[in-house]
Design a protein around this motif. Structure first.
Motif, PDB file in Angstrom:
ATOM      1  N   GLU A 179      27.170 -97.158 101.356  1.00 29.89           N
ATOM      2  CA  GLU A 179      26.482 -96.039 100.738  1.00 29.89           C
ATOM      3  C   GLU A 179      26.472 -94.858 101.683  1.00 29.89           C
ATOM      4  OE1 GLU A 179      21.788 -96.672 101.566  1.00 29.89           O
ATOM      5  OE2 GLU A 179      22.769 -98.151 100.322  1.00 29.89           O
ATOM      6  N   TRP A 180      26.510 -93.650 101.112  1.00 29.43           N
ATOM      7  CA  TRP A 180      26.397 -92.418 101.892  1.00 29.43           C
ATOM      8  C   TRP A 180      24.989 -92.317 102.432  1.00 29.43           C
ATOM      9  CZ3 TRP A 180      30.311 -89.358 103.188  1.00 29.43           C
ATOM     10  CH2 TRP A 180      31.436 -89.286 102.378  1.00 29.43           C
ATOM     11  N   CYS A 181      24.865 -91.793 103.624  1.00 27.70           N
ATOM     12  CA  CYS A 181      23.557 -91.539 104.212  1.00 27.70           C
ATOM     13  C   CYS A 181      23.396 -90.049 104.475  1.00 27.70           C
ATOM     14  CB  CYS A 181      23.399 -92.304 105.519  1.00 27.70           C
ATOM     15  SG  CYS A 181      23.421 -94.089 105.297  1.00 27.70           S
ATOM     16  N   MET A 182      22.168 -89.613 104.668  1.00 19.19           N
ATOM     17  CA  MET A 182      21.864 -88.210 104.894  1.00 19.19           C
ATOM     18  C   MET A 182      22.390 -87.720 106.247  1.00 19.19           C
ATOM     19  SD  MET A 182      18.105 -86.437 104.889  1.00 19.19           S
ATOM     20  CE  MET A 182      17.487 -87.354 106.284  1.00 19.19           C
ATOM     21  N   ASP A 183      22.491 -88.592 107.217  1.00 20.66           N
ATOM     22  CA  ASP A 183      22.805 -88.205 108.586  1.00 20.66           C
ATOM     23  C   ASP A 183      24.260 -87.810 108.805  1.00 20.66           C
ATOM     24  OD1 ASP A 183      20.292 -89.224 108.841  1.00 20.66           O
ATOM     25  OD2 ASP A 183      20.873 -90.964 110.012  1.00 20.66           O
ATOM     26  N   ALA A 184      24.434 -86.831 109.685  1.00 19.61           N
ATOM     27  CA  ALA A 184      25.767 -86.557 110.217  1.00 19.61           C
ATOM     28  C   ALA A 184      26.067 -87.681 111.205  1.00 19.61           C
ATOM     29  CB  ALA A 184      25.796 -85.204 110.905  1.00 19.61           C
ATOM     30  N   TYR A 185      27.319 -88.068 111.320  1.00 17.81           N
ATOM     31  CA  TYR A 185      27.688 -89.182 112.187  1.00 17.81           C
ATOM     32  C   TYR A 185      27.620 -88.770 113.653  1.00 17.81           C
ATOM     33  CZ  TYR A 185      30.240 -93.051 114.210  1.00 17.81           C
ATOM     34  OH  TYR A 185      30.604 -94.128 114.964  1.00 17.81           O
ATOM     35  N   ASP A 186      26.935 -89.560 114.432  1.00 16.71           N
ATOM     36  CA  ASP A 186      26.873 -89.400 115.884  1.00 16.71           C
ATOM     37  C   ASP A 186      27.065 -90.798 116.467  1.00 16.71           C
ATOM     38  OD1 ASP A 186      26.292 -89.097 118.560  1.00 16.71           O
ATOM     39  OD2 ASP A 186      24.287 -88.283 118.251  1.00 16.71           O
ATOM     40  N   PRO A 187      28.180 -91.046 117.165  1.00 16.10           N
ATOM     41  CA  PRO A 187      28.429 -92.396 117.671  1.00 16.10           C
ATOM     42  C   PRO A 187      27.380 -92.857 118.677  1.00 16.10           C
ATOM     43  CG  PRO A 187      30.030 -90.844 118.547  1.00 16.10           C
ATOM     44  CD  PRO A 187      29.236 -90.122 117.506  1.00 16.10           C
ATOM     45  N   ASP A 188      26.651 -91.931 119.273  1.00 16.95           N
ATOM     46  CA  ASP A 188      25.632 -92.272 120.263  1.00 16.95           C
ATOM     47  C   ASP A 188      24.213 -92.099 119.734  1.00 16.95           C
ATOM     48  OD1 ASP A 188      27.562 -92.882 122.233  1.00 16.95           O
ATOM     49  OD2 ASP A 188      27.769 -90.753 122.702  1.00 16.95           O
ATOM     50  N   VAL A 233      27.387 -90.477 107.841  1.00 18.06           N
ATOM     51  CA  VAL A 233      27.212 -91.913 108.039  1.00 18.06           C
ATOM     52  C   VAL A 233      27.368 -92.624 106.698  1.00 18.06           C
ATOM     53  CG1 VAL A 233      25.547 -93.705 108.645  1.00 18.06           C
ATOM     54  CG2 VAL A 233      25.682 -91.623 110.018  1.00 18.06           C
ATOM     55  N   ILE A 234      28.085 -93.728 106.708  1.00 15.99           N
ATOM     56  CA  ILE A 234      28.100 -94.645 105.564  1.00 15.99           C
ATOM     57  C   ILE A 234      27.640 -95.998 106.091  1.00 15.99           C
ATOM     58  CG2 ILE A 234      29.817 -93.450 104.178  1.00 15.99           C
ATOM     59  CD1 ILE A 234      31.892 -95.453 105.183  1.00 15.99           C
ATOM     60  N   ARG A 235      26.925 -96.726 105.260  1.00 16.51           N
ATOM     61  CA  ARG A 235      26.395 -98.037 105.657  1.00 16.51           C
ATOM     62  C   ARG A 235      26.769 -99.080 104.623  1.00 16.51           C
ATOM     63  NH1 ARG A 235      22.952 -98.696 109.797  1.00 16.51           N
ATOM     64  NH2 ARG A 235      22.080 -96.847 110.717  1.00 16.51           N
ATOM     65  N   GLY A 236      26.836-100.313 105.094  1.00 13.49           N
ATOM     66  CA  GLY A 236      27.118-101.428 104.199  1.00 13.49           C
ATOM     67  C   GLY A 236      28.602-101.573 103.940  1.00 13.49           C
ATOM     68  N   GLY A 237      28.926-102.414 103.019  1.00 11.85           N
ATOM     69  CA  GLY A 237      30.320-102.675 102.697  1.00 11.85           C
ATOM     70  C   GLY A 237      30.536-102.651 101.198  1.00 11.85           C
ATOM     71  N   CYS A 238      31.739-102.974 100.804  1.00 14.00           N
ATOM     72  CA  CYS A 238      32.065-103.022  99.383  1.00 14.00           C
ATOM     73  C   CYS A 238      32.787-104.329  99.081  1.00 14.00           C
ATOM     74  CB  CYS A 238      32.914-101.819  98.990  1.00 14.00           C
ATOM     75  SG  CYS A 238      34.632-101.917  99.533  1.00 14.00           S
ATOM     76  N   ARG A 256      27.609 -99.785 110.195  1.00 13.67           N
ATOM     77  CA  ARG A 256      27.529 -98.321 110.210  1.00 13.67           C
ATOM     78  C   ARG A 256      28.895 -97.758 110.555  1.00 13.67           C
ATOM     79  NH1 ARG A 256      26.252 -94.685 114.288  1.00 13.67           N
ATOM     80  NH2 ARG A 256      25.074 -92.877 113.610  1.00 13.67           N
ATOM     81  N   ASN A 257      29.347 -96.790 109.768  1.00 16.15           N
ATOM     82  CA  ASN A 257      30.639 -96.175 109.995  1.00 16.15           C
ATOM     83  C   ASN A 257      30.555 -94.707 109.628  1.00 16.15           C
ATOM     84  OD1 ASN A 257      33.407 -95.932 110.600  1.00 16.15           O
ATOM     85  ND2 ASN A 257      33.823 -97.937 109.693  1.00 16.15           N
ATOM     86  N   ARG A 258      31.693 -94.031 109.593  1.00 15.92           N
ATOM     87  CA  ARG A 258      31.708 -92.609 109.254  1.00 15.92           C
ATOM     88  C   ARG A 258      32.788 -92.319 108.233  1.00 15.92           C
ATOM     89  NH1 ARG A 258      34.726 -89.937 114.480  1.00 15.92           N
ATOM     90  NH2 ARG A 258      36.702 -90.943 114.059  1.00 15.92           N
ATOM     91  N   LEU A 259      32.599 -91.209 107.535  1.00 15.00           N
ATOM     92  CA  LEU A 259      33.567 -90.755 106.552  1.00 15.00           C
ATOM     93  C   LEU A 259      33.454 -89.239 106.486  1.00 15.00           C
ATOM     94  CD1 LEU A 259      35.570 -92.181 104.631  1.00 15.00           C
ATOM     95  CD2 LEU A 259      33.823 -92.086 102.882  1.00 15.00           C
ATOM     96  N   ARG A 260      34.560 -88.563 106.292  1.00 14.59           N
ATOM     97  CA  ARG A 260      34.514 -87.097 106.186  1.00 14.59           C
ATOM     98  C   ARG A 260      33.588 -86.696 105.041  1.00 14.59           C
ATOM     99  NH1 ARG A 260      37.900 -84.642 109.511  1.00 14.59           N
ATOM    100  NH2 ARG A 260      39.785 -85.743 110.136  1.00 14.59           N
ATOM    101  N   ALA A 261      32.773 -85.703 105.286  1.00 14.86           N
ATOM    102  CA  ALA A 261      31.799 -85.257 104.297  1.00 14.86           C
ATOM    103  C   ALA A 261      32.462 -84.657 103.058  1.00 14.86           C
ATOM    104  CB  ALA A 261      30.856 -84.231 104.929  1.00 14.86           C
ATOM    105  N   THR A 262      33.724 -84.269 103.153  1.00 16.45           N
ATOM    106  CA  THR A 262      34.420 -83.635 102.032  1.00 16.45           C
ATOM    107  C   THR A 262      35.161 -84.615 101.126  1.00 16.45           C
ATOM    108  OG1 THR A 262      36.309 -83.253 103.484  1.00 16.45           O
ATOM    109  CG2 THR A 262      34.705 -81.459 103.275  1.00 16.45           C
ATOM    110  N   VAL A 315      32.454 -96.319  97.805  1.00 14.93           N
ATOM    111  CA  VAL A 315      31.298 -95.725  98.486  1.00 14.93           C
ATOM    112  C   VAL A 315      30.392 -95.112  97.435  1.00 14.93           C
ATOM    113  CG1 VAL A 315      30.505 -94.020 100.158  1.00 14.93           C
ATOM    114  CG2 VAL A 315      32.637 -95.228 100.566  1.00 14.93           C
ATOM    115  N   GLY A 316      29.124 -95.480  97.495  1.00 15.19           N
ATOM    116  CA  GLY A 316      28.157 -94.937  96.551  1.00 15.19           C
ATOM    117  C   GLY A 316      26.984 -94.329  97.293  1.00 15.19           C
TER     118      GLY A 316
END
Length: 74
Positions: free
Chosen positions: A1-10, A30-35, A48-54, A61-62
């Protein structure tokens, strides 16, 4: 799922607390969980992973709407 946060690896290294919230701006979100197509390691909320916001049109991803919980008075 999409999260509100911008991805920060730290994020967890730089923040005191259990759920750091990064700035909402950024190239990656940030995206969380799996499919259904992921292995067992990703089928958990703590994955926890990342995906381009665009990115648009991904079927894997939901998002989840969240409303603050308020206990009822007895």
């Amino acid at each position: 799922e999409w999260c509100m946060d911008a991805y920060d690896p730290d994020a967890y290294k730089n923040t005191v607390g259990r759920d750091p919230i990064a700035e909402p701006r950024g190239e990656f979100k940030v995206i969380r969980g799996g499919c259904f197509a992921d292995g067992l390691a990703n089928l958990r909320v703590s994955a926890r992973n990342r995906l381009r916001a665009t990115v648009k049109g991904l079927r894997s991803v939901g998002f989840r709407g969240v409303k603050p919980w308020k206990a009822r008075e007895p």
